[in-house]
Design an enzyme around this catalytic site. Sequence first.
Site, PDB file in Angstrom:
ATOM      1  N   CYS A  89       0.819  -1.211   0.000  1.00  0.00           N
ATOM      2  CA  CYS A  89       0.000   0.000   0.000  1.00  0.00           C
ATOM      3  C   CYS A  89       0.860   1.271   0.000  1.00  0.00           C
ATOM      4  O   CYS A  89       2.041   1.257   0.336  1.00  0.00           O
ATOM      5  CB  CYS A  89      -0.961   0.006   1.175  1.00  0.00           C
ATOM      6  SG  CYS A  89      -0.177   0.333   2.759  1.00  0.00           S
ATOM      7  N   CYS A 139       0.765   3.888   1.992  1.00  0.00           N
ATOM      8  CA  CYS A 139       1.276   4.372   3.280  1.00  0.00           C
ATOM      9  C   CYS A 139       2.494   3.568   3.732  1.00  0.00           C
ATOM     10  O   CYS A 139       3.333   4.075   4.472  1.00  0.00           O
ATOM     11  CB  CYS A 139       0.193   4.436   4.346  1.00  0.00           C
ATOM     12  SG  CYS A 139      -0.658   2.916   4.731  1.00  0.00           S
TER      13      CYS A 139
END
Length: 136
Positions: free
Chosen positions: A46, A48
């Site tokens: 992902c 993040c």
Amino acid sequence: MYPPELVKPMQDELENAGFTSLHSAQEVEETLKKGGTTLVVVNSVCGCAAGTARPGAVNSLQHDKIPTNLTTVFAGVDAEATAKARENMIPFPPSSPAIALFKDGVLVHMLERHHIEGRSAEVIAANLSGAYEEYC
């Protein structure tokens, strides 16, 4: 499972900074039994993880005190290792990315995804450095 060629650069980012990738439940168990302090980064594909979790974990190593053992498991790749790591992170629910600090096999500090999302790598590094100061 993600294709190896997709995750390799994401694994390399931590391995090049001194983290050891754990691929089995047994490796996780053995590492946590070593004693001392162990940082476990639950890596992920992902945004993040790429933008703040991995850079924050790497930047945190610039602190005077750092964990004895630097490790990582990859969610969606190392299923067995990730499950064992998460088992040791209870009562926190599974989250990726996540960063956990253990002392003598006991969880002492936890950053869940909601602590990582929307925060800068510098904030993540500062949070971890504070935990290292206390536990390492």
